[in-house]
Design an enzyme around this catalytic site. Structure first.
Site, PDB file in Angstrom:
ATOM      1  N   HIS A 199       0.870  -1.175   0.000  1.00 31.95           N
ATOM      2  CA  HIS A 199       0.000   0.000   0.000  1.00 31.95           C
ATOM      3  C   HIS A 199       0.908   1.226   0.000  1.00 31.95           C
ATOM      4  O   HIS A 199       1.643   1.469   0.953  1.00 31.95           O
ATOM      5  CB  HIS A 199      -0.908   0.018   1.236  1.00 31.95           C
TER       6      HIS A 199
ATOM      7  N   GLU B 213       1.847   3.942   2.810  1.00 34.98           N
ATOM      8  CA  GLU B 213       2.409   3.499   4.087  1.00 34.98           C
ATOM      9  C   GLU B 213       3.933   3.626   4.060  1.00 34.98           C
ATOM     10  O   GLU B 213       4.670   2.641   4.115  1.00 34.98           O
ATOM     11  CB  GLU B 213       1.911   2.072   4.370  1.00 34.98           C
TER      12      GLU B 213
ATOM     13  N   ARG C 293      -3.430   4.682  -1.968  1.00 39.47           N
ATOM     14  CA  ARG C 293      -3.224   3.376  -1.363  1.00 39.47           C
ATOM     15  C   ARG C 293      -3.063   2.253  -2.400  1.00 39.47           C
ATOM     16  O   ARG C 293      -2.246   1.343  -2.236  1.00 39.47           O
ATOM     17  CB  ARG C 293      -4.446   3.083  -0.478  1.00 39.47           C
TER      18      ARG C 293
ATOM     19  N   HIS D 126       2.758  -3.635   6.466  1.00 40.17           N
ATOM     20  CA  HIS D 126       1.874  -2.483   6.280  1.00 40.17           C
ATOM     21  C   HIS D 126       2.057  -1.473   7.415  1.00 40.17           C
ATOM     22  O   HIS D 126       2.796  -1.717   8.358  1.00 40.17           O
ATOM     23  CB  HIS D 126       0.408  -2.941   6.326  1.00 40.17           C
TER      24      HIS D 126
ATOM     25  N   GLU E 265       1.445  -4.480  10.952  1.00 45.55           N
ATOM     26  CA  GLU E 265       1.002  -3.098  10.809  1.00 45.55           C
ATOM     27  C   GLU E 265       1.931  -2.298  11.723  1.00 45.55           C
ATOM     28  O   GLU E 265       1.904  -2.466  12.934  1.00 45.55           O
ATOM     29  CB  GLU E 265      -0.456  -2.914  11.257  1.00 45.55           C
TER      30      GLU E 265
END
Lengths: 382, 277
Positions: free
Chosen positions: A144, A147, A200, A269, A343
């Site tokens: 993405h 990020e 994104r 991510h 994440e």
């Protein structure tokens, strides 16, 4: 003679770039602005011919400074002078990769695994000490594009692997290879630099769609079409017209299938500070849930030990939300048991716009977790 | 209650499954007895989402850029279904300063998510910051803004690299306080928000004692991952309430073009929707 006299006029503060030497030889002078008029007057009064070679020296100096700065960022001389504490462009990251390979030809090679919609090459770095098709660990960042801390961390990981090859990673690299895809979504990444920092998805244009791009983390063939992704092309979680419609995804699928010996797959991510294992598309627990949960627990503990950063962990669907067509659901179903998603920082304050000063601490703590996962994989080869 | 606790994980999973897909879904049949209190795992997404809803309320109502709080950790969470009305969360959580990241004490809060109106929040936080110091900081900032002869104009706070000019920190704070009103109104059990960026801010010089700003802010919506663009008009008089009027892209059913966001066309398109007063 008359020009020599000028040298005596100290109050004019003339800077002779080419001093008076002899008759007929040119004299070059840099003139401060306030002295311009008096000097012209003096030269004209004495019949000395002159011409202006550079109207504004300062402007040239400024321009050169800017170019130098740009050049320094664009082409660092080595991966030791590369600035890991800044965010970089695609060109800078691709240049970094070439430098790393050039500096470590016995360990690092660059593979081209495909092309993006906008025809950019997709590169993967391979770290290998030899052997043929050794069991491997895969890490990807930047799927993405917004990020940014993930691509930046990927660059840091690449350097770290080289630094640790005979130290902390010796045990792993003796038996396994590491594959690292730093910019997994190059088109999107460029778009975040040139047009929309919050982009994104990919940049594909499928026929009939009003909007651009597919969510590459909803485009995999695992629960594709089910709840947890959108069928609306304008949605940020648009799954795409069909599984693997995105060349960025197809490239990895092809690579994984043809390699056939990947044992751990980690997709990175941001943000939320989570460590997740499959599934996202269904509440059915994976058969290896207990083991994955334990590995995640240890990895998070290692991560937190560095700066106290708080992470939660669990399966995608219970910890974050239902998501179908996700990367690690597919890789797990391919038989890659140690499939994890991170994440990274933070939990909402800066979100995607994480200050560059946090890149290295984030990469450092994440590395601790990666070490745990890699070591466990190495100790439990299947 | 050993029997109940054993059943909780399965019930929790069922609850999570039945809450998706988000936003568009009708109120699903809850597996829990309505009226009874049910303990939640503090790590539960719903608990932290509810805690943030409570903080949006607090950050808006304090009307103080120096007092903004961010969630640190949920310590305790329970939930109760009130049939015909909604779902109520009872929370205990720790916080930190939104701008400085320092410990800002713990809070107790209740958040009642209703079917057709914004959530109702009650929140009480321990005061760890020196009240006088906060007042001084807000006063300093207020007077700085009030004495501007030329309107302050700024873009991209934070910038793409996460940097915020020291001089823009209070502007960022004011934007968060105002955006908290918007985020509070939009928050549901299944939709959470963070202010992602101040795209643009422009001051409107006033002759009276208030300071006035036009903002364009980007809100990050989860779990949809949508970036909402909101045009926000804000009036601050040092003491609450903060007067906020706003309109967001989703309010207008605005179809994005191929590039996703076109900020240039945002201005002038929106009519005013009364947020407060």
């Amino acid at each position: 003679q008359k020009v020599r006299e000028l040298q005596e006029l100290e109050h004019l503060q003339l800077d002779f770039w080419l001093s008076p030497r002899g008759l007929g030889d040119p004299v070059d002078i840099r003139v401060p602005f306030p002295s311009l008029q008096p000097l012209k007057a003096h030269l004209e009064a004495n019949g000395v011919p002159y011409s202006i070679m550079i109207e504004d020296v300062q402007a040239l100096v400024d321009l050169e400074q800017m170019q130098m700065l740009r050049r320094r960022r664009f082409m660092p001389f080595s991966t030791s002078t590369f600035d890991y504490t800044s965010y970089h462009t695609l060109d800078e990251i691709y240049a970094f990769m070439d430098l790393l390979v050039a500096e470590n030809p016995n360990l690092v090679s660059k593979l081209e695994i495909g092309h993006t919609t906008e025809n950019r090459p997709i590169y993967v770095l391979k770290f290998s000490k030899g052997g043929t098709n050794r069991p491997a660990i895969w890490i990807d960042t930047g799927i993405h594009s917004r990020e940014w801390v993930t691509q930046a961390s990927g660059v840091w990981f690449a350097k770290k692997i080289v630094q640790e090859q005979n130290e902390g990673l010796a045990n792993i690299l003796d038996q396994m290879d590491i594959f690292l895809e730093i910019v997994t979504n190059p088109d999107g990444f460029v778009f975040t630099h040139t047009s929309n920092r919050m982009w994104r998805k990919t940049r594909s244009k499928h026929s009939g769609a009003l909007c651009v791009g597919v969510d590459p983390n909803r485009n995999w063939d695992a629960g594709f079409g089910g709840s947890g992704a959108s069928s609306n092309p304008c949605s940020e979680t648009y799954r795409g017209p069909y599984a693997n419609s995105e060349p960025e995804v197809q490239a990895i699928v092809d690579f994984v299938k043809s390699h056939g010996n990947i044992k751990a797959f980690i997709s990175i991510h941001s943000y939320s500070q989570l460590l997740l294992y499959p599934y996202g598309y269904t509440t059915t627990a994976v058969p290896d849930k207990e083991e994955l949960h334990q590995v995640a627990k240890e990895a998070v503990a290692a991560l937190s030990s560095l700066y106290g950063t708080n992470y939660k962990y669990g399966s995608i669907i219970t910890t974050i939300y239902q998501a179908s067509g996700g990367t690690i659901d597919w890789t797990y179903n391919q038989g890659i048991k140690y499939s994890f998603t991170f994440e990274l920082r933070d939990t909402g304050r800066y979100g995607f716009l994480l200050p560059a000063s946090q890149i290295v601490p984030t990469a450092q703590e994440t590395w601790k977790a990666l070490e745990v996962i890699m070591a466990h994989t190495r100790g439990h080869l299947y | 209650m050993p029997g109940f606790r054993a059943a909780l994980p399965a019930a929790l999973l069922l609850l999570l499954l039945s809450s998706f897909p988000p936003a568009a879904a009708e109120q699903p049949p809850w597996p829990w007895t309505p009226g009874a209190m049910h303990a939640l795992n503090p790590s539960d997404r719903h608990a932290s989402r509810a805690a943030w809803t409570a903080l949006h309320y607090s950050n808006y109502h304090e009307a103080s850029p120096s007092t903004l709080r961010a969630l640190r950790q949920v310590l305790k969470a329970t939930v109760k279904i009130i049939p015909g009305l909604g779902v109520k969360y009872y929370l205990q959580f720790t916080t930190e300063g939104y701008i400085n990241g320092e410990n800002a004490g713990s809070c107790l809060a209740t958040v009642l998510y209703l079917k057709k109106s914004p959530p109702e929040v009650y929140i009480k936080c321990a005061h760890t910051q020196d009240k006088k110091q906060i007042q001084e900081e807000d006063n300093k900032f207020y007077h700085y803004l009030h004495h501007q002869t030329k309107p302050i104009i700024a873009n991209n706070i934070p910038d793409s690299h996460g940097n915020i000019d020291r001089a823009h920190l209070p502007l960022w704070g004011l934007a968060i306080a105002g955006s908290s009103y918007i985020m509070l109104e939009k928050s549901t059990e299944n939709l959470g928000y963070f202010m992602a960026q101040v795209k643009a801010v422009k001051q409107r010089i006033r002759k009276d004692s208030a300071v006035e700003f036009e903002f364009i802010v980007l809100l990050h919506e989860t779990p949809t991952q949508k970036i909402e663009l909101c045009h926000m008009h804000l009036i601050w008089t040092l003491s609450p309430p903060l007067r906020v009027k706003y309109i967001c892209t989703s309010d207008n059913h605005w179809l994005e073009d191929g590039s996703g966001q076109d900020y240039g066309s945002a201005a002038g398109l929106f009519h005013e929707k009364e947020g407060n007063f």
